[in-house]
Design a protein around this motif. Structure first.
Motif, PDB file in Angstrom:
ATOM      1  N   GLY A 190      -9.129  13.643   1.607  1.00  0.00           N
ATOM      2  CA  GLY A 190      -8.373  12.450   1.319  1.00  0.00           C
ATOM      3  C   GLY A 190      -7.346  12.158   2.380  1.00  0.00           C
ATOM      4  O   GLY A 190      -6.437  12.939   2.598  1.00  0.00           O
ATOM      5  N   LEU A 191      -7.488  11.053   3.102  1.00  0.00           N
ATOM      6  CA  LEU A 191      -6.504  10.591   4.050  1.00  0.00           C
ATOM      7  C   LEU A 191      -5.556   9.680   3.297  1.00  0.00           C
ATOM      8  O   LEU A 191      -5.974   8.881   2.471  1.00  0.00           O
ATOM      9  CB  LEU A 191      -7.202   9.833   5.187  1.00  0.00           C
ATOM     10  CG  LEU A 191      -6.335   9.337   6.342  1.00  0.00           C
ATOM     11  CD1 LEU A 191      -5.827  10.512   7.135  1.00  0.00           C
ATOM     12  CD2 LEU A 191      -7.145   8.423   7.242  1.00  0.00           C
ATOM     13  N   SER A 192      -4.255   9.790   3.566  1.00  0.00           N
ATOM     14  CA  SER A 192      -3.303   8.982   2.824  1.00  0.00           C
ATOM     15  C   SER A 192      -3.577   7.510   3.075  1.00  0.00           C
ATOM     16  O   SER A 192      -4.109   7.118   4.120  1.00  0.00           O
ATOM     17  CB  SER A 192      -1.874   9.334   3.239  1.00  0.00           C
ATOM     18  OG  SER A 192      -1.630   8.884   4.554  1.00  0.00           O
ATOM     19  N   LEU A 193      -3.163   6.700   2.124  1.00  0.00           N
ATOM     20  CA  LEU A 193      -3.410   5.271   2.236  1.00  0.00           C
ATOM     21  C   LEU A 193      -2.753   4.700   3.486  1.00  0.00           C
ATOM     22  O   LEU A 193      -3.339   3.891   4.201  1.00  0.00           O
ATOM     23  CB  LEU A 193      -2.897   4.552   0.992  1.00  0.00           C
ATOM     24  CG  LEU A 193      -3.521   4.978  -0.336  1.00  0.00           C
ATOM     25  CD1 LEU A 193      -2.909   4.177  -1.464  1.00  0.00           C
ATOM     26  CD2 LEU A 193      -5.014   4.797  -0.308  1.00  0.00           C
ATOM     27  N   MET A 194      -1.535   5.135   3.766  1.00  0.00           N
ATOM     28  CA  MET A 194      -0.829   4.576   4.913  1.00  0.00           C
ATOM     29  C   MET A 194      -1.398   5.083   6.223  1.00  0.00           C
ATOM     30  O   MET A 194      -1.366   4.393   7.242  1.00  0.00           O
ATOM     31  CB  MET A 194       0.662   4.898   4.823  1.00  0.00           C
ATOM     32  CG  MET A 194       1.398   4.023   3.818  1.00  0.00           C
ATOM     33  SD  MET A 194       1.132   2.261   4.085  1.00  0.00           S
ATOM     34  CE  MET A 194       1.808   2.045   5.722  1.00  0.00           C
ATOM     35  N   ILE A 214       0.832  -1.200   0.000  1.00  0.00           N
ATOM     36  CA  ILE A 214       0.000   0.000   0.000  1.00  0.00           C
ATOM     37  C   ILE A 214       0.865   1.247   0.000  1.00  0.00           C
ATOM     38  O   ILE A 214       0.568   2.240  -0.683  1.00  0.00           O
ATOM     39  CB  ILE A 214      -0.942  -0.010   1.225  1.00  0.00           C
ATOM     40  CG1 ILE A 214      -1.964  -1.136   1.095  1.00  0.00           C
ATOM     41  CG2 ILE A 214      -1.656   1.330   1.361  1.00  0.00           C
ATOM     42  CD1 ILE A 214      -2.928  -0.975  -0.047  1.00  0.00           C
ATOM     43  N   GLN A 215       1.965   1.227   0.773  1.00  0.00           N
ATOM     44  CA  GLN A 215       2.865   2.381   0.797  1.00  0.00           C
ATOM     45  C   GLN A 215       3.477   2.624  -0.579  1.00  0.00           C
ATOM     46  O   GLN A 215       3.569   3.775  -1.041  1.00  0.00           O
ATOM     47  CB  GLN A 215       3.972   2.150   1.820  1.00  0.00           C
ATOM     48  CG  GLN A 215       4.963   3.298   1.928  1.00  0.00           C
ATOM     49  CD  GLN A 215       4.321   4.563   2.452  1.00  0.00           C
ATOM     50  OE1 GLN A 215       3.888   4.609   3.598  1.00  0.00           O
ATOM     51  NE2 GLN A 215       4.239   5.589   1.612  1.00  0.00           N
ATOM     52  N   ASP A 216       3.897   1.556  -1.256  1.00  0.00           N
ATOM     53  CA  ASP A 216       4.460   1.710  -2.595  1.00  0.00           C
ATOM     54  C   ASP A 216       3.431   2.279  -3.565  1.00  0.00           C
ATOM     55  O   ASP A 216       3.758   3.109  -4.420  1.00  0.00           O
ATOM     56  CB  ASP A 216       4.968   0.360  -3.110  1.00  0.00           C
ATOM     57  CG  ASP A 216       6.214  -0.117  -2.365  1.00  0.00           C
ATOM     58  OD1 ASP A 216       6.830   0.712  -1.656  1.00  0.00           O
ATOM     59  OD2 ASP A 216       6.554  -1.310  -2.478  1.00  0.00           O
TER      60      ASP A 216
END
Length: 363
Positions: free
Chosen positions: A350-354, A252-254
């Motif tokens: 939008g909250l970041s995925l991480m 997910i971070q990538d």
């Protein structure tokens, strides 16, 4: 376990947003007079071009049809987010590996819904630019009507009163009307070409960014699927303990890094012309340069105003142009009153995925 599709809050701008700042929210995201049903689509398409100048009727219908397209895309994006949440909820009751992977897949699918929401905003740039051509067409119609009216009056007088002194006066007016119409038609031709290229540049740039980012998410989604152990087991046999939590977070971070750092200059898909297409394009360019620059009518045109909706004052066009110019604004105001409450709470930042994945550790 707290699921990671949770509400989104704030997110730093991506590289593509810094390179090309996002437009204001689409006009279709306000309230709606007819709700979410298809009746609004049919009504807009059926009434488009029913009023206003004949010259602008076809483009008026196109503008309304594009509004239907945008409403449909907006609905798809919103429902995709709901699907992502439901996928995560379903996986919560499954085995650890399936639960973790479906949770992360829900994050990715929710991100696609966010991309579709952003795509609608950029698509609206295309629609607004096309709408400006419609307004210019409407502004040219009065000069055509005036010239035709004078021509009809002259023909009628020549038939009824061949020696009428008014024929000479009308012929002089016709000369002036033809000169005015000539300038208007030339300006319409020039601005139509300029706006057409600008409008579809907006659309194709938005499509390219949306599709590239969707492809990135799809690629990382397939990497997540590799964490699911699909080896058949016999009854009574237990599967090895799942140890892919850190790997799924890293994927997910990538994915987030790839989306954040994407810019149009790094697009993977490029359109390459064949040798024949390049040759024909170059030949056309050379032929155009040999024909010369032609006659420049720019000095004969009235100075353009700051807005892009008209080339002369709207008051000179009468009520028929004013009606065409206000058509969309009136509809949007009515729709805003009809369904303001429906859209409250459905949009978000939008909250970041991480950041959302960080909630995973809470039991």
């Amino acid at each position: 376990m707290h699921r990671t599709y949770s509400m989104r809050q704030s997110r730093a701008p991506t590289a593509s947003q810094i390179e090309n700042p996002p437009p204001p929210p689409s006009s279709t995201k306000g309230g709606r007079l007819f709700g979410r049903s298809n009746f609004g689509h049919a009504f807009r398409k059926g009434t488009a071009g029913a009023f206003g100048p004949d010259l602008a009727k076809k483009l008026s219908q196109l503008v309304k049809m594009e509004k239907n397209v945008m409403r449909s895309m907006e609905l798809v994006g919103r429902e995709r987010m709901e699907v992502a949440q439901q996928l995560s909820l379903w996986g919560e009751g499954c085995d650890e590996d399936v639960s973790d992977v479906t949770d992360k897949l829900g994050v990715l699918i929710y991100e696609i819904g966010e991309l579709e929401d952003q795509f609608v905003d950029r698509y609206d740039q295309y629609r607004v630019t096309i709408k400006s051509i419609r307004n210019i067409e409407a502004s040219v119609q009065p000069s055509r009507d005036r010239k035709q009216k004078i021509t009809d009056q002259i023909a009628q007088l020549k038939y009824k009163e061949p020696n009428s002194p008014r024929i000479v006066v009308l012929e002089q007016e016709l000369v002036r009307a033809e000169a005015e119409s000539l300038v208007a038609e030339a300006q319409l031709s020039n601005i139509t070409r300029e706006k057409l290229k600008a409008a579809f540049t907006y659309q194709f740039d938005a499509l390219r960014e949306h599709c590239e980012k969707t492809a990135i998410i799809a690629g990382y989604g397939k990497h997540l699927l590799e964490l699911v152990d699909d080896t058949p087991v016999t009854p009574g046999e237990s599967r090895p303990a799942y140890d892919g939590y850190e790997a799924s977070k890293a994927i997910i971070q990538d994915c987030e890094d790839a989306l954040t750092n994407w810019v149009s200059g790094h697009a993977q898909v490029s359109s390459k012309l064949s040798t024949r297409a390049r040759t024909l394009s170059q030949r056309r360019k050379n032929n155009a340069s040999k024909r010369g620059e032609g006659v420049d009518l720019a000095g004969q045109d009235q100075p353009m105003k700051g807005d892009r909706d008209s080339w002369v004052a709207a008051t000179e066009h009468g009520e028929i142009y004013q009606h065409g110019q206000d058509e969309d604004e009136e509809e949007e105001e009515e729709e805003a009153e009809g369904e303001h409450e429906e859209t409250n709470g459905e949009s978000g930042g939008g909250l970041s995925l991480m950041q959302r994945i960080g909630l995973q550790s809470k039991e």
